[in-house]
Design an enzyme around this catalytic site. Structure first.
Site, mmCIF file in Angstrom:
data_model
loop_
_atom_site.group_PDB
_atom_site.id
_atom_site.type_symbol
_atom_site.label_atom_id
_atom_site.label_comp_id
_atom_site.label_asym_id
_atom_site.label_seq_id
_atom_site.Cartn_x
_atom_site.Cartn_y
_atom_site.Cartn_z
ATOM 1 N N TRP A 102 1.116 -0.964 0.231
ATOM 2 C CA TRP A 102 0.109 -0.016 -0.135
ATOM 3 C C TRP A 102 0.746 1.212 -0.013
ATOM 4 C CZ3 TRP A 102 -4.556 -1.075 -2.206
ATOM 5 C CH2 TRP A 102 -4.768 -2.041 -1.811
ATOM 6 N N ASP A 169 -2.798 6.048 6.417
ATOM 7 C CA ASP A 169 -3.745 5.191 5.998
ATOM 8 C C ASP A 169 -4.088 4.099 6.422
ATOM 9 O OD1 ASP A 169 -4.955 3.015 4.428
ATOM 10 O OD2 ASP A 169 -3.822 3.020 2.453
ATOM 11 N N LYS A 193 -14.159 -2.237 5.306
ATOM 12 C CA LYS A 193 -13.109 -3.520 5.972
ATOM 13 C C LYS A 193 -13.916 -3.478 7.258
ATOM 14 C CE LYS A 193 -9.332 -3.179 3.568
ATOM 15 N NZ LYS A 193 -9.377 -4.079 2.797
#
Ligand code: PMP
Length: 359
Positions: A102, A169, A193
């Site tokens: 990521w 993030d 999520k």
């Protein structure tokens, strides 16, 4: 129909009481005679939802008025572009604590706007969180991923002593533990999520950073413009916002973020315990135990055949979506807030039985 234990990395399992509330609200929101999807975002009913959602988030996570709370129609990936677009001019440097897939994706986009300095990295294996950062002289911000969804690592605490605001993030661990706001300028998380449906990103941004936003940023991508319009510059993701409200109410009912953190640790200990008790049959992919994620638990079996057999047999036992990410292989068990302790226990028990039968 009985519901399965869903170990998907995202979109992922959501709390059952929240799903039931949302189901009812699709038909009729708060006795208004109109379903939540059918209310105008300018109307009184949705306005009330928006205000209650923000109040609930501020309450649960301890977010003061120095931060704006935004609901942005997008994915977390959009923020890989949006953040540098807002805050990284030509010639500027952003520092990155590089922990896997990521941050790789985020850096690719950052480089379109300015320079990137890798302050620390857990390359090549990404089997730990990076060591102490060596920051550049004057970065505009320091980007990190609090939980690496693919490699299964999680920062125990945010990068220390940043010389500029941290950008986090937090897509795969937001509100799985108390929110560390200190030193942070911006935190973003795709909802799918730990919070709700895909298509909405929760973004928390420090208001004193507005004046650093580049003049060329289009209004619809400007954190300042979005904040000043209270996320209603255009039609916001109304259902997502409503869902977040119910999720925050649920978090509150569970005892808040400290209680959730404790439960997540308990769940993770069950599964890591099964790995460590297997006499080497299961191998955790994260070498450094304190860096093991409480959200995405990754481990290998002795062979691909056994991995396939494990996935198939687990599925027969009501535990699904356990196959690891293609580059890591093995098993990835994602256990966000909504996974009950009973789900983690079922998996740990199954792991023990499977290892005995196949070891
Ligand atoms: N960051 C992290 C840490 C993620 O886990 C993901 C999705 N798995 C993303 C960003 C990308 O999210 P989206 O698909 O919402 O763009």
């Amino acid at each position: 129909m009985t519901r399965k234990y869903n170990f998907s990395s995202g979109p992922a399992a959501l709390p059952e009481p929240v799903l039931r509330r949302a189901q009812a609200a699709l038909w009729d929101l708060d006795g208004s005679g109109i379903g939540v999807l059918e209310h105008s975002h300018r109307g009184k009913a949705f306005r009330a939802v928006l205000e209650r959602t923000t109040a609930a988030i501020r309450d649960v996570a301890g977010i003061g008025e120095d931060f704006a709370v935004l609901y942005i129609t997008a994915g977390a990936t959009h923020h890989f572009t949006m953040v540098p677009h807002n805050f990284l001019g030509e010639g500027d440097t952003a520092d990155v604590c590089h922990s896997g897939v990521w941050t790789t994706k985020a850096m690719t986009e950052m480089r379109r706007f300015g320079k990137v300095h890798v302050a620390c990295t857990s390359e090549p294996g990404f089997d730990a969180t990076p060591g102490p950062p060596a920051y550049s002289a004057s970065p505009r911000y320091v980007h990190y991923t609090s939980n690496e969804t693919v490699y299964g690592t999680q920062w125990a605490a945010p990068p220390a002593n940043p010389p500029a605001p941290l950008v986090c993030d937090a897509s795969s661990d937001i509100f799985s533990r108390p929110l560390p706001l200190a030193n942070h300028g911006l935190i973003f998380a795709g909802a799918q999520k730990n919070l709700g449906p895909s298509g909405v990103v929760l973004t928390i941004v420090r208001k004193d950073l507005y004046d650093r936003i580049g003049k060329s940023v289009p209004k619809i991508w400007s954190f300042k413009a979005l904040a000043e319009a209270k996320s209603c510059l255009n039609t916001p993701p109304t259902f997502g916002v409503y869902f977040l409200l119910e999720t925050f109410k649920w978090l509150e009912s569970q005892g808040g973020l400290a209680a959730i953190e404790k439960r997540n640790a308990e769940k993770a200990a069950l599964v890591y315990g099964a790995i460590d008790a297997s006499g080497g049959f299961y191998k955790g992919t994260v070498a450094d135990k304190p860096a093991r994620s409480h959200m995405n638990l990754t481990f290998l079996l002795p062979s691909e055949e056994l991995t396939d057999k494990f996935v198939k047999e687990a599925s027969k036992n009501g535990m699904v979506a356990l196959k690891g990410y293609r580059t890591v292989g093995g098993i990835r068990a994602s256990m966000y807030n909504a996974m009950p302790v009973a789900g983690a226990k079922a998996l740990a028990d199954f792991m023990g039985t499977f290892a005995k039968a196949n070891g």
